[in-house]
Scaffold this motif. Structure first.
Motif, mmCIF file in Angstrom:
data_model
loop_
_atom_site.group_PDB
_atom_site.id
_atom_site.type_symbol
_atom_site.label_atom_id
_atom_site.label_comp_id
_atom_site.label_asym_id
_atom_site.label_seq_id
_atom_site.Cartn_x
_atom_site.Cartn_y
_atom_site.Cartn_z
ATOM 1 N N ALA A 236 0.623 -1.243 0.121
ATOM 2 C CA ALA A 236 0.621 0.014 0.083
ATOM 3 C C ALA A 236 0.535 0.745 0.079
ATOM 4 N N ARG A 237 0.379 2.164 -0.659
ATOM 5 C CA ARG A 237 1.085 3.468 -0.322
ATOM 6 C C ARG A 237 2.128 3.220 0.796
ATOM 7 N N ILE A 238 3.056 3.691 0.615
ATOM 8 C CA ILE A 238 3.834 4.575 2.231
ATOM 9 C C ILE A 238 3.559 5.984 2.626
ATOM 10 N N THR A 239 2.560 5.580 3.624
ATOM 11 C CA THR A 239 2.246 6.717 4.534
ATOM 12 C C THR A 239 3.567 7.750 5.008
ATOM 13 N N GLY A 240 4.159 7.447 5.701
ATOM 14 C CA GLY A 240 5.028 7.710 5.641
ATOM 15 C C GLY A 240 6.373 7.009 6.988
ATOM 16 N N ARG A 241 7.210 7.641 7.747
ATOM 17 C CA ARG A 241 8.286 7.038 8.207
ATOM 18 C C ARG A 241 7.813 7.220 9.894
ATOM 19 N N SER A 242 8.135 5.306 10.277
ATOM 20 C CA SER A 242 7.790 5.645 11.481
ATOM 21 C C SER A 242 8.646 6.462 12.350
ATOM 22 N N ASP A 243 9.671 7.331 12.072
ATOM 23 C CA ASP A 243 10.071 8.443 13.057
ATOM 24 C C ASP A 243 9.099 9.772 12.476
ATOM 25 N N ASP A 244 8.809 10.029 10.759
ATOM 26 C CA ASP A 244 8.243 10.984 11.155
ATOM 27 C C ASP A 244 7.190 12.221 11.905
ATOM 28 N N MET A 245 6.726 10.581 13.057
ATOM 29 C CA MET A 245 5.722 10.977 13.923
ATOM 30 C C MET A 245 5.562 11.969 14.609
ATOM 31 N N LEU A 246 4.490 12.768 14.456
ATOM 32 C CA LEU A 246 4.879 14.066 15.781
ATOM 33 C C LEU A 246 4.204 13.944 16.836
ATOM 34 N N VAL A 247 4.358 14.324 17.824
ATOM 35 C CA VAL A 247 3.342 14.415 18.938
ATOM 36 C C VAL A 247 3.003 16.187 19.172
ATOM 37 N N VAL A 248 1.916 16.046 19.525
ATOM 38 C CA VAL A 248 2.240 17.880 19.304
ATOM 39 C C VAL A 248 0.883 17.595 20.995
ATOM 40 N N ARG A 249 0.957 17.676 21.544
ATOM 41 C CA ARG A 249 -0.159 18.137 22.689
ATOM 42 C C ARG A 249 -0.544 17.212 22.793
ATOM 43 N N GLY A 250 0.299 15.954 23.085
ATOM 44 C CA GLY A 250 0.107 14.129 23.177
ATOM 45 C C GLY A 250 -0.906 13.771 21.622
ATOM 46 N N VAL A 251 -0.679 14.372 21.434
ATOM 47 C CA VAL A 251 -1.451 13.399 20.164
ATOM 48 C C VAL A 251 -1.084 13.300 18.972
ATOM 49 N N ASN A 252 -0.497 11.889 19.247
ATOM 50 C CA ASN A 252 0.574 11.802 17.647
ATOM 51 C C ASN A 252 -0.424 11.383 16.609
ATOM 52 N N LEU A 253 0.683 12.313 15.523
ATOM 53 C CA LEU A 253 0.294 12.535 14.024
ATOM 54 C C LEU A 253 1.320 12.537 13.063
ATOM 55 N N TYR A 254 0.736 12.151 11.858
ATOM 56 C CA TYR A 254 1.631 12.111 10.682
ATOM 57 C C TYR A 254 1.484 13.598 9.605
ATOM 58 N N PRO A 255 2.948 14.085 9.268
ATOM 59 C CA PRO A 255 2.771 15.025 8.307
ATOM 60 C C PRO A 255 1.810 14.511 7.298
ATOM 61 N N GLN A 256 1.495 13.519 6.692
ATOM 62 C CA GLN A 256 0.725 12.963 5.612
ATOM 63 C C GLN A 256 -0.109 13.488 5.726
ATOM 64 N N GLN A 257 -0.592 13.460 6.930
ATOM 65 C CA GLN A 257 -2.327 13.563 6.912
ATOM 66 C C GLN A 257 -2.668 15.391 7.102
#
Ligand code: DLL
Length: 430
Positions: free
Chosen positions: A321-342
């Motif tokens: 499936a389309r690569i949705t990012g890297r495991s180390d791309d994940m950002l934690v902002v105010r306690g919420v996990n999000l990926y730049p691709q979202q």
């Protein structure tokens, strides 16, 4: 159309038998030629004779990015230095790059895989390919270049940037296929539009091969609509030759990974436990045929899943499936996990927005999304700009569950990079 029909459509039992033979060979080879692997295998308590089935691959040690850096420049070389014919590197964000060596056969094999990919997207010797990836130490341009020559395409080694010249080459040589990053494809589409040209009428473009960066289905659609082409997703990494590891076929529904060359696993990125087809996790690859620098169970950090169904194109090599990012791309902002691709997906689905954006993290946990509006998306009335900004904030909040600040700016005001786009600037003082 196939380039190597017999291999591309090989029945799974035969393909898996071939994988096992190659896996046994490569484990035996690195155990005797690479001290790093001799030690890692000993520590894992595995000897080459223990590999009796493909499932036994799970007993092998992982190789990580850090292992490549620790063994820089040539600690992982599996052949004598005189037999190396090419060096590529892959740069990280800091420090020394990773050094990747190729033997003569590796260079040729990489080109064969590219030829498979190009033919799989419908390219033929009639096509004119404008290669706008960076030539040099980066694998992106050179590796694809030689594969395209094998197919017999006319290759224009344009290199990146200089949109004026890119457009001139496209017009003068009737380019039918280009190869670039999704971010540059979008930039170029806007450049062509600003010139008052209609790509459907004024250019001969049919296809775009886009890769080297994570991008969403929305971005693909934007590229296709802006340029009147079919865009195919191309995935690869320098550690496994560069481009040509996995590519979409004409159905554009997942990337066929060449399993006669690479053993694929999907694991849970945190626990390392293997995941089943259809489950999303980290892609782990073992190079089955590379001579100069084969890697066992390389942790790509790329997040994807295996598409469980067979593909109507007849190829038996499974699709990612389309690569949705890297495991180390994940950002934690105010306690919420999000990926730049979202964030990218939301921005690309709003027609009034342009294609260039930047995710800026500052202060304690302040998230600002800077994005250009499309030239056609703003009528000059400030109240409409404010309304658009509010809409973007709302759509982003619904997707990422954090309320960002959104700063809209005029087309062409955010930085554009020649190689891979840098989308996240993290200057938090956490
Ligand atoms: O980017 C090789 C390449 C060149 C692939 C040209 C496709 C086209 P590296 O510089 O080593 O090699 O970066 C590899 O880029 O692990 C992914 O994180 C990311 N990447 C590459 N292609 C895609 C893609 C080349 N289609 C790293 N979708 C990989 C998402 C991609 N991410």
């Amino acid at each position: 159309m196939y380039w190597q029909a017999e291999i591309e459509t090989m029945p799974r039992p035969e393909l898996e038998a071939l994988q096992l033979r190659r896996l046994q060979e490569v484990v035996r080879r690195v155990a005797t030629t690479v001290p790093f692997y001799r030690q890692a295998l000993a520590e894992a308590g595995v000897s080459p004779d223990d590999i009796r089935s493909l499932a036994d691959a799970r007993r092998l040690p992982f190789t990580t990015n850090a292992d490549l850096r620790a063994n820089y420049p040539d600690g992982l070389l599996a052949i004598p230095r005189q037999q190396v014919t090419r060096l590529h590197t892959s740069s990280g964000t800091t420090g020394k790059p990773k050094a990747l060596f190729f033997s003569r056969r590796d260079v040729d094999q990489a080109a064969e895989l590219i030829a498979r990919c190009l033919v799989m997207t419908g390219c033929t010797a009639e096509d004119v390919l404008q290669n706008m990836m960076t030539y040099g130490l980066f694998t992106g341009a050179l590796v694809l270049h030689y594969g395209a020559e094998k197919v017999g395409m006319l290759v224009i080694p344009a290199g990146p940037g200089n949109s004026e010249r890119q457009l001139m080459l496209m017009q003068d040589f009737r380019t039918t296929v280009f190869h670039t990053t999704p971010s540059y494809a979008l930039y170029l589409a806007e450049f062509i539009r600003k010139r008052g040209l209609d790509p459907r009428k004024d250019l001969a473009l049919r296809k775009g091969l886009v890769g080297a960066e994570a991008h969403s289905e929305e971005t693909r659609r934007k590229i296709e609509e802006a340029l009147g082409i079919d865009a195919y997703n191309s995935y690869g990494l320098s550690e496994m030759n560069g481009p040509g590891v996995a590519f979409e076929c004409e159905h554009k529904s997942g990337l066929h990974l060449w399993e006669d060359q690479y053993l694929l696993e999907i694991i849970d990125p945190v626990t390392g436990v293997p995941l089943a087809d259809g489950e999303r996790g980290e892609l782990v690859l073992t190079s089955l045929t590379r001579e100069a620098m084969p890697l066992l169970r390389y942790r790509t950090r790329d997040l994807t899943s295996v598409i469980p169904a067979p593909c109507p194109c007849g190829r038996t090599h499974r699709r990612l499936a389309r690569i949705t990012g890297r495991s180390d791309d994940m950002l934690v902002v105010r306690g919420v996990n999000l990926y730049p691709q979202q964030i990218e997906r939301v921005l690309m689905s709003i027609p009034e927005l342009g294609s260039n954006y930047l995710i800026h993290l500052r202060g304690l946990d302040e998230l600002t999304v800077k994005v250009e509006f499309a030239a056609s998306g703003f009528d000059g009335r400030v109240e409409n700009l404010v309304r658009l900004e509010e809409r973007v904030v709302e759509k982003l909040r619904a997707e990422i569950l954090v309320k960002p600040k959104v700063e809209l700016s005029a087309p062409g005001t955010l930085p554009v990079s020649e190689g891979k786009a840098k989308r996240v600037v993290d200057e938090r003082v956490l």
